[in-house]
Design a protein around this motif. Structure first.
Motif, PDB file in Angstrom:
ATOM      1  N   PRO A  95       0.809  -1.227   0.000  1.00  0.00           N
ATOM      2  CA  PRO A  95       0.000   0.000   0.000  1.00  0.00           C
ATOM      3  C   PRO A  95       0.840   1.275   0.000  1.00  0.00           C
ATOM      4  O   PRO A  95       0.417   2.291  -0.552  1.00  0.00           O
ATOM      5  N   ALA A  96       2.016   1.220   0.619  1.00  0.00           N
ATOM      6  CA  ALA A  96       2.866   2.413   0.641  1.00  0.00           C
ATOM      7  C   ALA A  96       3.329   2.784  -0.766  1.00  0.00           C
ATOM      8  O   ALA A  96       3.383   3.973  -1.120  1.00  0.00           O
ATOM      9  N   ILE A  97       3.654   1.789  -1.581  1.00  0.00           N
ATOM     10  CA  ILE A  97       4.086   2.070  -2.956  1.00  0.00           C
ATOM     11  C   ILE A  97       2.939   2.659  -3.767  1.00  0.00           C
ATOM     12  O   ILE A  97       3.114   3.646  -4.499  1.00  0.00           O
ATOM     13  N   PHE A  98       1.752   2.068  -3.631  1.00  0.00           N
ATOM     14  CA  PHE A  98       0.595   2.616  -4.334  1.00  0.00           C
ATOM     15  C   PHE A  98       0.287   4.034  -3.855  1.00  0.00           C
ATOM     16  O   PHE A  98      -0.063   4.915  -4.655  1.00  0.00           O
ATOM     17  N   GLY A  99       0.371   4.268  -2.541  1.00  0.00           N
ATOM     18  CA  GLY A  99       0.117   5.600  -2.018  1.00  0.00           C
ATOM     19  C   GLY A  99       1.108   6.631  -2.525  1.00  0.00           C
ATOM     20  O   GLY A  99       0.742   7.781  -2.792  1.00  0.00           O
ATOM     21  N   TYR A 100       2.362   6.234  -2.676  1.00  0.00           N
ATOM     22  CA  TYR A 100       3.379   7.172  -3.170  1.00  0.00           C
ATOM     23  C   TYR A 100       3.039   7.659  -4.572  1.00  0.00           C
ATOM     24  O   TYR A 100       3.029   8.869  -4.837  1.00  0.00           O
ATOM     25  N   PHE A 101       2.745   6.753  -5.476  1.00  0.00           N
ATOM     26  CA  PHE A 101       2.459   7.154  -6.849  1.00  0.00           C
ATOM     27  C   PHE A 101       1.119   7.884  -6.955  1.00  0.00           C
ATOM     28  O   PHE A 101       0.984   8.845  -7.735  1.00  0.00           O
ATOM     29  N   PHE A 102       0.138   7.462  -6.159  1.00  0.00           N
ATOM     30  CA  PHE A 102      -1.170   8.117  -6.216  1.00  0.00           C
ATOM     31  C   PHE A 102      -1.091   9.565  -5.753  1.00  0.00           C
ATOM     32  O   PHE A 102      -1.554  10.483  -6.449  1.00  0.00           O
ATOM     33  N   PHE A 103      -0.492   9.806  -4.586  1.00  0.00           N
ATOM     34  CA  PHE A 103      -0.441  11.167  -4.052  1.00  0.00           C
ATOM     35  C   PHE A 103       0.583  12.026  -4.798  1.00  0.00           C
ATOM     36  O   PHE A 103       0.416  13.243  -4.879  1.00  0.00           O
ATOM     37  N   ARG A 104       1.636  11.428  -5.339  1.00  0.00           N
ATOM     38  CA  ARG A 104       2.578  12.205  -6.139  1.00  0.00           C
ATOM     39  C   ARG A 104       1.914  12.742  -7.387  1.00  0.00           C
ATOM     40  O   ARG A 104       2.086  13.936  -7.742  1.00  0.00           O
ATOM     41  N   ASP A 105       1.126  11.915  -8.069  1.00  0.00           N
ATOM     42  CA  ASP A 105       0.422  12.374  -9.263  1.00  0.00           C
ATOM     43  C   ASP A 105      -0.647  13.403  -8.912  1.00  0.00           C
ATOM     44  O   ASP A 105      -0.883  14.357  -9.663  1.00  0.00           O
ATOM     45  N   ARG A 106      -1.276  13.233  -7.767  1.00  0.00           N
ATOM     46  CA  ARG A 106      -2.295  14.195  -7.346  1.00  0.00           C
ATOM     47  C   ARG A 106      -1.668  15.554  -7.053  1.00  0.00           C
ATOM     48  O   ARG A 106      -2.213  16.595  -7.441  1.00  0.00           O
ATOM     49  N   LEU A 107      -0.528  15.565  -6.377  1.00  0.00           N
ATOM     50  CA  LEU A 107       0.165  16.823  -6.106  1.00  0.00           C
ATOM     51  C   LEU A 107       0.633  17.479  -7.398  1.00  0.00           C
ATOM     52  O   LEU A 107       0.491  18.702  -7.569  1.00  0.00           O
ATOM     53  N   SER A 108       1.180  16.702  -8.315  1.00  0.00           N
ATOM     54  CA  SER A 108       1.650  17.265  -9.586  1.00  0.00           C
ATOM     55  C   SER A 108       0.496  17.897 -10.356  1.00  0.00           C
ATOM     56  O   SER A 108       0.659  18.974 -10.957  1.00  0.00           O
ATOM     57  N   ASN A 109      -0.660  17.271 -10.340  1.00  0.00           N
ATOM     58  CA  ASN A 109      -1.815  17.820 -11.049  1.00  0.00           C
ATOM     59  C   ASN A 109      -2.289  19.127 -10.428  1.00  0.00           C
ATOM     60  O   ASN A 109      -2.590  20.100 -11.138  1.00  0.00           O
ATOM     61  N   LEU A 110      -2.334  19.188  -9.099  1.00  0.00           N
ATOM     62  CA  LEU A 110      -2.772  20.412  -8.424  1.00  0.00           C
ATOM     63  C   LEU A 110      -1.775  21.550  -8.636  1.00  0.00           C
ATOM     64  O   LEU A 110      -2.176  22.713  -8.824  1.00  0.00           O
ATOM     65  N   VAL A 111      -0.498  21.246  -8.603  1.00  0.00           N
ATOM     66  CA  VAL A 111       0.515  22.280  -8.851  1.00  0.00           C
ATOM     67  C   VAL A 111       0.428  22.786 -10.284  1.00  0.00           C
ATOM     68  O   VAL A 111       0.549  23.993 -10.551  1.00  0.00           O
ATOM     69  N   TYR A 112       0.206  21.875 -11.226  1.00  0.00           N
ATOM     70  CA  TYR A 112       0.077  22.279 -12.624  1.00  0.00           C
ATOM     71  C   TYR A 112      -1.112  23.211 -12.821  1.00  0.00           C
ATOM     72  O   TYR A 112      -1.010  24.234 -13.527  1.00  0.00           O
ATOM     73  N   LEU A 113      -2.238  22.896 -12.202  1.00  0.00           N
ATOM     74  CA  LEU A 113      -3.412  23.760 -12.320  1.00  0.00           C
ATOM     75  C   LEU A 113      -3.157  25.131 -11.701  1.00  0.00           C
ATOM     76  O   LEU A 113      -3.586  26.168 -12.249  1.00  0.00           O
ATOM     77  N   SER A 114      -2.440  25.168 -10.581  1.00  0.00           N
ATOM     78  CA  SER A 114      -2.127  26.451  -9.945  1.00  0.00           C
ATOM     79  C   SER A 114      -1.204  27.287 -10.818  1.00  0.00           C
ATOM     80  O   SER A 114      -1.423  28.502 -10.989  1.00  0.00           O
ATOM     81  N   ASP A 115      -0.175  26.665 -11.383  1.00  0.00           N
ATOM     82  CA  ASP A 115       0.741  27.396 -12.272  1.00  0.00           C
ATOM     83  C   ASP A 115       0.022  27.897 -13.521  1.00  0.00           C
ATOM     84  O   ASP A 115       0.298  29.002 -14.007  1.00  0.00           O
ATOM     85  N   GLU A 116      -0.890  27.088 -14.026  1.00  0.00           N
ATOM     86  CA  GLU A 116      -1.630  27.495 -15.224  1.00  0.00           C
ATOM     87  C   GLU A 116      -2.527  28.695 -14.940  1.00  0.00           C
ATOM     88  O   GLU A 116      -2.604  29.636 -15.735  1.00  0.00           O
ATOM     89  N   LYS A 117      -3.209  28.683 -13.790  1.00  0.00           N
ATOM     90  CA  LYS A 117      -4.050  29.825 -13.431  1.00  0.00           C
ATOM     91  C   LYS A 117      -3.212  31.069 -13.166  1.00  0.00           C
ATOM     92  O   LYS A 117      -3.605  32.186 -13.541  1.00  0.00           O
ATOM     93  N   ALA A 118      -2.046  30.893 -12.541  1.00  0.00           N
ATOM     94  CA  ALA A 118      -1.173  32.044 -12.282  1.00  0.00           C
ATOM     95  C   ALA A 118      -0.675  32.646 -13.588  1.00  0.00           C
ATOM     96  O   ALA A 118      -0.606  33.878 -13.732  1.00  0.00           O
ATOM     97  N   ALA A 119      -0.331  31.824 -14.557  1.00  0.00           N
ATOM     98  CA  ALA A 119       0.115  32.339 -15.850  1.00  0.00           C
ATOM     99  C   ALA A 119      -1.013  33.083 -16.555  1.00  0.00           C
ATOM    100  O   ALA A 119      -0.785  34.139 -17.186  1.00  0.00           O
ATOM    101  N   ALA A 120      -2.231  32.565 -16.475  1.00  0.00           N
ATOM    102  CA  ALA A 120      -3.367  33.257 -17.091  1.00  0.00           C
ATOM    103  C   ALA A 120      -3.626  34.603 -16.424  1.00  0.00           C
ATOM    104  O   ALA A 120      -3.940  35.608 -17.105  1.00  0.00           O
ATOM    105  N   LEU A 121      -3.486  34.668 -15.102  1.00  0.00           N
ATOM    106  CA  LEU A 121      -3.675  35.937 -14.396  1.00  0.00           C
ATOM    107  C   LEU A 121      -2.601  36.948 -14.773  1.00  0.00           C
ATOM    108  O   LEU A 121      -2.889  38.148 -14.940  1.00  0.00           O
TER     109      LEU A 121
END
Length: 302
Positions: free
Chosen positions: A230-256
């Motif tokens: 479960p730790a390995i699955f959790g690592y990849f799941f939450f890493r991808d989730r963080l990357s997606n949220l950061v990407y959305l934040s950077d995209e909104k900041a660039a648009a602003l």
């Protein structure tokens, strides 16, 4: 208050832990035809009662794992805590909340730098900290066309600084995924060492001691794998989730920031047009008036 999912999971684990594991006797599973059953109590108990007492539960198996189970138990609690924390923390409201994005769009359309800084200075979000860093640079250094690339790099640095702690927290999943099997393997080696030590001292006179040591070795290995997977699955799941949220934040900041650039250029063109409109159509600026001395010198030469 715990979410319903985690409450249901806790109840399910508790029920499974209290359920007997059929066919598993204390220490080691043995065939009835190979050895006679050992009676615990010489009283008038039936054979079925003796077998039911010989069955062990999940908690009993954990206890048979020895010292390594204390470390693996701490790892399992840490894994559950990491999962709960990241499920709560990695949400859109902590990175780029829609209400903040809409409010900043109004500030950027008006090129309201002070309003944007007041709005984002105390905002504990990724988008707020990115925009605050960019606006702080504009206030201190000003803004020109050549500052675009530098501002983009500055915003990227602010995003990485804001999410560095979250990335480090997610890396703990990887640490648990690698450390748990190692601790389980160490418990396995410890159990096998005890088994061979007892075998060398007493031979095969008391198989129960040998069975207990082998049980310790097998339980620790299984527990380490149960935590690591479960730790390995959790690592990849939450890493991808963080990357997606950061990407959305950077995209909104660039648009602003594109809105801010458009507002600044529009305001600059409007000011330039106002200055040109003061002269009137077809008029040229009046020449500078000459002084009286220059007029007299010009008359004498004439």
């Amino acid at each position: 208050m715990k979410p319903p999912f985690f409450r249901a999971l806790f109840v399910l684990v508790l029920i499974i832990g209290l359920m007997p594991v059929p066919g598993w006797e204390l220490g080691f599973a043995q065939d009835d035809s190979a050895a006679p059953a050992v009676e615990v109590n010489t009283g008038g108990e039936s054979e079925d009662e003796g077998v039911s007492k010989g069955e062990t539960t999940l908690i009993g198996l954990i206890k048979s794992g020895g010292w390594a189970m204390w470390i693996l138990g701490a790892f399992s609690l840490g894994l559950v805590a990491l999962c709960v924390y990241n499920f709560i923390d990695l949400k859109e409201k902590n990175f780029s909340p829609p209400e903040l994005s809409v409010a900043l769009e109004g500030d950027m359309d008006l090129a309201d730098i002070e309003g944007a800084m007041e709005r984002t200075q105390s905002s504990p979000t990724c988008l707020g900290q990115i925009i605050y860093g960019a606006m702080d640079y504009v206030v201190n250094r000003g803004y020109t066309v050549l500052d675009g690339e530098h501002l983009d790099n500055l915003m990227a640095d602010a995003s990485r600084a804001f999410n560095r702690k979250r990335a480090r927290t997610i890396n703990y999943f990887s640490v648990l995924g690698q450390a748990a099997p190692m601790v389980g393997l160490l418990g396995t080696v410890s159990g096998m060492i005890k088994a061979f030590a007892n075998l060398g001292q007493s031979g095969m006179g008391d198989p129960s001691k040998l069975a207990a040591n082998i049980s310790e070795a097998l339980v620790t290995t299984a527990s380490g794998l149960v935590i690591a997977i479960p730790a390995i699955f959790g690592y990849f799941f939450f890493r991808d989730r963080l990357s997606n949220l950061v990407y959305l934040s950077d995209e909104k900041a660039a648009a602003l920031m594109n809105r801010f650039r458009t507002a600044v250029y529009t305001e600059g063109e409007a000011q330039a047009g106002d200055e040109a409109g003061l002269l009137g159509e077809g008029e040229m600026p009046a020449p500078a008036l000459a002084s009286e001395g220059e007029v007299e010198e010009g008359g004498e030469e004439g």
